[in-house]
Design an enzyme around this catalytic site. Structure first.
Site, PDB file in Angstrom:
ATOM      1  N   HIS A 108       0.840  -1.204   0.000  1.00 42.54           N
ATOM      2  CA  HIS A 108       0.000   0.000   0.000  1.00 42.54           C
ATOM      3  C   HIS A 108       0.873   1.252   0.000  1.00 42.54           C
ATOM      4  O   HIS A 108       2.062   1.204   0.308  1.00 42.54           O
ATOM      5  CB  HIS A 108      -0.908   0.026   1.228  1.00 42.54           C
ATOM      6  N   HIS A 174     -10.225 -13.766   5.517  1.00 39.32           N
ATOM      7  CA  HIS A 174      -9.460 -13.134   4.432  1.00 39.32           C
ATOM      8  C   HIS A 174      -9.631 -13.951   3.167  1.00 39.32           C
ATOM      9  O   HIS A 174      -9.572 -15.181   3.193  1.00 39.32           O
ATOM     10  CB  HIS A 174      -7.982 -13.032   4.794  1.00 39.32           C
TER      11      HIS A 174
END
Length: 426
Positions: A108, A174
């Site tokens: 990110h 997830h």
């Protein structure tokens, strides 16, 4: 007519559904759980009763260089609560410890100071040493060989050069690592771009075990555990959150044992029976996970489990931060789902393109399911180039879906697709 609130950004959107067409609203019991006592008391109890290790203050005795790995701006870890408690524990064992807070960004963008203040509070930002991991900075990483998959393992030097390595995070289902938390603080959290790419390669994502809620035989999870063990993670603090982002469970101690205890809790309260519908409507749980389109396959993969063979998926995602990554943006707009998958399948694991795993998962889903995207963060032309149908509101999206599947199409609503572990009956 039923009105259902769908998390969106920092607020919610309203969906209006005729009761006769609504099969079910799938919500986890976790979302309704309330903390037993105060949230701080839950975390303090976990720290006082660690699983498989001594207390953190005991581990900190004689340890001068301490690194605490925490999550970045895309995660809802309640660090304003947990970080002060971790810092106090370390300093109770060694008041002079040199502590670094290392923000695990994976691939990110770097977490900004403004975001840090929102996440940690002014006192921590003003008084503690904070480092943001940047996966593309070669000087930040050291080479620790290869992982079981054959992937190279380069990890942030602050995790290797410290005397005591501690991590914090939160546990939820997830979409390819099985569950978040635990070992994920290290890989992908503080690894180099090369290591993250190989861990998220086409081959790894295509594994039949790289699924929501699956840990056994999951090659992505297995590499993550080895990576975290290799850098000697000494202590973790993981929490579970309800729909209001309140702490409803906390586990501390050994990397695998404490994480496993948290996974057992989350699985118990988040697992729901998958119900097949002609139209499935979901969200990425609002802020922070719906900041961009890159994060949204998490909920779309949940919707996939309820969309039958060719059900329409409606995804509500604010995308205030846009697409979420230049590589993702390029790949998701490069052609049809079939063309995207064919291209990605030819890329060797070491040459994995950053962020390609999300286009890969989207391509898998879009080959079977029309998808309508409700967002005001992306223009309609961009949404269409992503092989999705744009809509401004959930009701508009539902009207479009009915045109595709008929006026009597059955409807399943999953208000927070990230928190749900949908499992087929039998």
């Amino acid at each position: 007519m039923r009105t259902i609130a769908l998390p969106y950004g920092t607020g919610a959107l309203e969906l209006h559904v005729d009761d006769k067409h609504l099969l079910t609203v799938i919500e986890t019991k976790m979302g309704e759980l309330e903390p037993e006592g105060s949230e701080e008391a839950l975390v303090c109890d976990a720290l006082s009763n660690p699983i498989g290790t001594p207390c953190l203050r005991d581990l900190a005795r004689g340890k001068q260089r301490v690194t605490i790995v925490t999550s970045d701006h895309t995660r809802a870890v309640p660090s304003k609560l947990t970080l002060p408690l971790l810092l106090a524990e370390v300093r109770a064992g060694n008041p002079t410890a040199d502590i670094t807070i290392l923000i695990a960004t994976g691939l990110h963008r770097p977490t900004t100071e403004e975001e840090q203040r929102r996440m940690f509070g002014d006192a921590i930002v003003d008084n503690e040493h904070i480092v943001v991991s940047v996966s593309t900075d070669p000087d930040s990483f050291v080479d620790l060989g290869t992982l079981p998959s054959g992937a190279q393992f380069k990890v942030h030097k602050l995790a290797v050069e410290c005397d005591l390595l501690v991590t914090e995070g939160f546990i939820e289902p997830h979409f390819f690592a099985g569950f978040s938390g635990g070992r994920k603080s290290i890989l992908p959290g503080i690894c180099s771009e090369e290591t993250v790419k190989e861990n998220h390669s086409y081959r790894a994502i295509a594994s039949p075990y790289a699924l929501t809620g699956v840990l056994e035989h999951n090659p992505i999870h297995e590499d993550m555990v080895v990576a975290a063990r290799r850098v000697n993670v000494a202590f973790i603090l993981n929490v579970a959150l309800n729909a209001r982002k309140q702490v409803i469970g906390a586990w501390a101690g050994d990397l695998e044992q404490a994480h496993a205890a948290g996974v057992t809790f989350v699985r118990k309260w988040s697992q729901c029976d998958a119900v097949a519908g002609d139209i499935v409507i979901t969200t990425n749980g609002g802020y922070p996970l719906d900041q961009n389109l890159y994060q949204s396959p998490k909920a779309v993969a949940t919707a996939e489990a309820c969309a039958g063979e060719d059900g329409v998926i409606i995804m509500c995602c604010a995308c205030a931060d846009g697409m979420g990554g230049s590589h993702f943006a390029e790949l998701i707009q490069m052609g049809t789902p079939e063309e995207i998958d064919a291209y990605l399948s030819t890329i060797p694991s070491p040459a994995t393109i950053p962020e390609q795993w999300c286009p890969q998962i989207y391509a898998r889903i879009l080959r079977k399911h029309p998808m309508i995207l409700v967002t005001d963060g992306l223009d309609e032309a961009t949404v269409r180039r992503c092989n999705m149908i744009p809509a401004k509101t959930p009701d508009e999206a539902l009207a479009i879906a009915r045109q595709l599947r008929g006026a009597d199409a059955s409807i399943v609503v999953i208000p927070d697709g990230v928190s749900v572990l949908a499992v087929a009956k039998g």
